[in-house]
Design a protein around this motif. Structure first.
Motif, PDB file in Angstrom:
ATOM      1  N   THR A   6       0.901  -0.883   0.207  1.00 17.71           N
ATOM      2  CA  THR A   6      -0.225   0.306   0.142  1.00 17.71           C
ATOM      3  C   THR A   6       1.011   1.450  -0.108  1.00 17.71           C
ATOM      4  N   ARG A  10      -3.466   3.396  -0.838  1.00 23.07           N
ATOM      5  CA  ARG A  10      -3.760   2.739  -1.460  1.00 23.07           C
ATOM      6  C   ARG A  10      -3.515   1.215  -1.981  1.00 23.07           C
ATOM      7  N   ALA A  11      -4.138   0.295  -2.170  1.00 20.79           N
ATOM      8  CA  ALA A  11      -3.150  -0.939  -2.264  1.00 20.79           C
ATOM      9  C   ALA A  11      -2.776  -0.532  -4.096  1.00 20.79           C
ATOM     10  N   ALA A  69       3.523  -0.800   4.385  1.00 22.72           N
ATOM     11  CA  ALA A  69       2.601   0.201   3.934  1.00 22.72           C
ATOM     12  C   ALA A  69       3.509   1.425   4.198  1.00 22.72           C
TER      13      ALA A  69
END
Length: 157
Positions: A6, A10-11, A69
């Motif tokens: 991410t 957002r992935a 992340a």
């Protein structure tokens, strides 16, 4: 090799060469706040937060980002509002040429979040920023910005 991560909440899924640095990947994807400085992990211009840890992306392989992340300076702006750290940098005049600023903002963000509720001393802030080089400011305004960011983060003005 395929990786999933991410970025700024957002992935993403990417096919990456195992030799590609995370800095190269992020810049290819348009995250231009990630600056290419020294490319050997000395200047901090490419610093982002990976799982909330300030990391030099020039020496971090993109494949290591699988499942991580990542936060860049672009992602710190929420609903058009600068983060506490970004606001403090503006208020304290901690930006000059701006090249090092995104990396410094991310390192500062990591410190403010990690030490939430503890007022860092000037020496602790300087030590925390030691992996980020700035040729313009002399660091005094940057240290003051981190101090102000701690106040803003706690809801003070």
């Amino acid at each position: 090799m395929m990786i999933n991560c991410t970025i700024n909440g957002r992935a993403y899924q990417f096919r990456v060469d195992p030799r590609m640095s995370l800095m190269e990947l992020l810049r290819q994807q348009g995250f231009n706040s990630v600056k290419q400085g020294c490319s050997v992990g000395e200047c901090g211009a490419c610093t982002v937060l990976i799982d909330d840890i300030a990391t030099d992306t020039c020496i971090y392989l993109a494949i290591w980002a699988d499942g991580k992340a990542i936060r860049t300076t672009e992602g710190e702006v929420k609903n058009g509002q600068l983060s506490a750290v970004q606001q403090a940098y503006v208020a304290m005049g901690a930006v000059q040429c701006g090249f090092c600023t995104p990396g410094l903002v991310m390192t500062s963000t990591s410190m403010v979040e990690r030490f939430r509720g503890k007022r860092l001393t000037e020496q602790e802030i300087r030590r925390g920023l030691s992996g980020n080089l700035c040729r313009c400011t002399g660091y005094t305004s940057i240290v003051r910005a981190v101090q102000k960011a701690q106040l803003l983060d706690e809801g003070e003005k």
